[in-house]
Design an enzyme around this catalytic site. Structure first.
Site, mmCIF file in Angstrom:
data_model
loop_
_atom_site.group_PDB
_atom_site.id
_atom_site.type_symbol
_atom_site.label_atom_id
_atom_site.label_comp_id
_atom_site.label_asym_id
_atom_site.label_seq_id
_atom_site.Cartn_x
_atom_site.Cartn_y
_atom_site.Cartn_z
ATOM 1 C CG ASP A 1 42.098 37.138 -16.090
ATOM 2 O OD1 ASP A 1 43.033 36.366 -15.809
ATOM 3 O OD2 ASP A 1 42.010 37.767 -17.167
ATOM 4 C CE LYS B 1 44.322 40.521 -16.926
ATOM 5 N NZ LYS B 1 44.875 39.966 -18.171
HETATM 6 O O1 C5P Z 1 37.884 31.315 -16.820
HETATM 7 P P1 C5P Z 1 37.450 32.082 -18.018
HETATM 8 O O2 C5P Z 1 36.009 31.819 -18.383
HETATM 9 O O3 C5P Z 1 37.752 33.522 -17.953
HETATM 10 O O4 C5P Z 1 38.332 31.527 -19.219
HETATM 11 C C1 C5P Z 1 38.008 31.788 -20.555
HETATM 12 C C2 C5P Z 1 38.646 30.732 -21.443
HETATM 13 O O5 C5P Z 1 40.068 30.858 -21.431
HETATM 14 C C3 C5P Z 1 38.391 29.315 -20.978
HETATM 15 O O6 C5P Z 1 37.222 28.808 -21.555
HETATM 16 C C4 C5P Z 1 39.603 28.575 -21.500
HETATM 17 O O7 C5P Z 1 39.429 28.274 -22.857
HETATM 18 C C5 C5P Z 1 40.700 29.600 -21.423
HETATM 19 N N1 C5P Z 1 41.551 29.508 -20.222
HETATM 20 C C6 C5P Z 1 42.444 28.458 -20.088
HETATM 21 N N2 C5P Z 1 43.246 28.389 -18.971
HETATM 22 C C7 C5P Z 1 43.188 29.325 -18.013
HETATM 23 C C8 C5P Z 1 42.280 30.403 -18.136
HETATM 24 C C9 C5P Z 1 41.476 30.466 -19.254
HETATM 25 O O8 C5P Z 1 42.532 27.581 -20.958
HETATM 26 N N3 C5P Z 1 43.983 29.238 -16.934
#
Ligand code: C5P
Length: 298
Positions: free
Chosen positions: A138, A13
């Site tokens: 994501d 994406k």
């Molecule tokens: O959810 P995921 O593990 O993919 O997110 C990775 C990092 O990105 C999280 O630990 C956070 O620091 C940041 N993040 C965030 N807000 C979001 C998505 C991700 O702060 N909506």
């Protein structure tokens, strides 16, 4: 399940817009983003494992660990459904990893969708999105893919009509930027009000594509990433100097994309990016496999 594997595609994406609206009590950020699937895909082969084991072989062996989202997705949906079946996954990576293109997230979502169908579990889209949200912010988008408005932490997904087709050049500078570091470096001054996402959503719903410029496409994480990695800023500046009218970053980067109006322009930009030592692909947005809602007749 028979003896044969099930082959599936997991597309990348890009974020056409990425507004960061604020920080949440759980430490994540509230987002508003238009995400679109593109024709750059990993391939997975799922093999039956009647002994109930879960294994992964990847052409990039460093990605074979237990934390791989394809493997975690398989374990998660089996546990959720109380299934005793296992699966052996072969994963051929094409999407650059840790680039802001959602490759690992797409692999995970593709496994959830495929095993739901293959094992006849009958889970609906909201349930699959809930499972996806447990794997990463994501991942829920990729359950349906296509063009969508993504909000909240990433778990609120509203499918949109397909955006009008266009060529895209994807440019991956040889730099790795960890997502948490970029979100940590974002200050309140970098938060945006969501106007860019709202405006683009209105255009897409009406079936009109606005001029894709550095004004209509925004990414609140881009200035942070460009400061953290001046080499990405350099690549971006050189692509603009080579004639790109708009160069935007996807997600937390470092991957950049360039909307192009012709294949000739796209090829010129791909050559320019490769001359800078970056990997580059010519691609385009793709539809959701299940079809997208039609444009509204405003
Ligand atoms: O959810 P995921 O593990 O993919 O997110 C990775 C990092 O990105 C999280 O630990 C956070 O620091 C940041 N993040 C965030 N807000 C979001 C998505 C991700 O702060 N909506």
């Amino acid at each position: 399940m028979g003896e044969h594997p099930l082959f599936i595609q997991a597309p990348a994406k890009i974020n056409l817009t990425l507004d960061v609206l604020g920080k949440r009590a759980d430490g994540y950020h509230d987002l508003a983003s238009v995400m679109v699937s593109i024709a750059l895909s990993d391939t997975l082969a799922l093999w039956p494992a009647p002994d109930g084991t879960f294994t992964l072989e990847c052409d990039q062996p460093e990605l074979q660990g237990e934390e791989n989202l394809a493997l975690r997705a398989a374990r998660l949906i089996a546990a959720h459904a109380g299934s005793l079946r296992g699966v052996r996954i072969e994963l051929r990576k094409v999407i650059p990893t840790r680039g802001g293109l959602g490759g690992g997230s797409s692999d995970g979502a593709a496994v959830l969708v495929a095993l739901n169908r293959w094992w006849g579990l009958g889970l609906d889209v909201p349930t699959l999105r809930d499972l996806a949200a447990q794997l990463g912010s994501d991942v829920p988008f990729f359950i349906t893919g296509g063009t969508a408005l993504v909000e909240g932490r990433g778990e609120r997904v509203t499918p949109l009509p397909d955006m009008s087709p266009l060529w895209l050049v994807i440019v991956k500078p040889e730099v790795a930027i960890p997502t948490p570091a970029i979100f940590r470096a974002l200050t309140t001054a970098g938060w945006t009000d969501g106007a860019a996402t709202r405006a683009l959503v209105a255009h897409i719903r009406a079936g009109t594509l606005p001029p894709l410029t550095d004004t209509t496409l925004v990414n609140a994480l881009e200035p942070v990433a460009l400061r953290a990695e001046p080499r990405v800023a350099q690549v971006r500046a050189k692509l603009l100097a080579a004639g790109a009218s708009c160069v935007r970053m996807s997600g937390s980067g470092p991957t950049l994309y360039i909307p192009c109006t012709s294949l000739a322009q796209a090829t010129t930009m791909q050559d320019a990016a490769q001359d800078l030592g970056a990997q580059a692909w010519v691609t385009h947005p793709i539809s959701a496999p299940g079809g997208a809602p039609a444009p509204s007749r405003a």
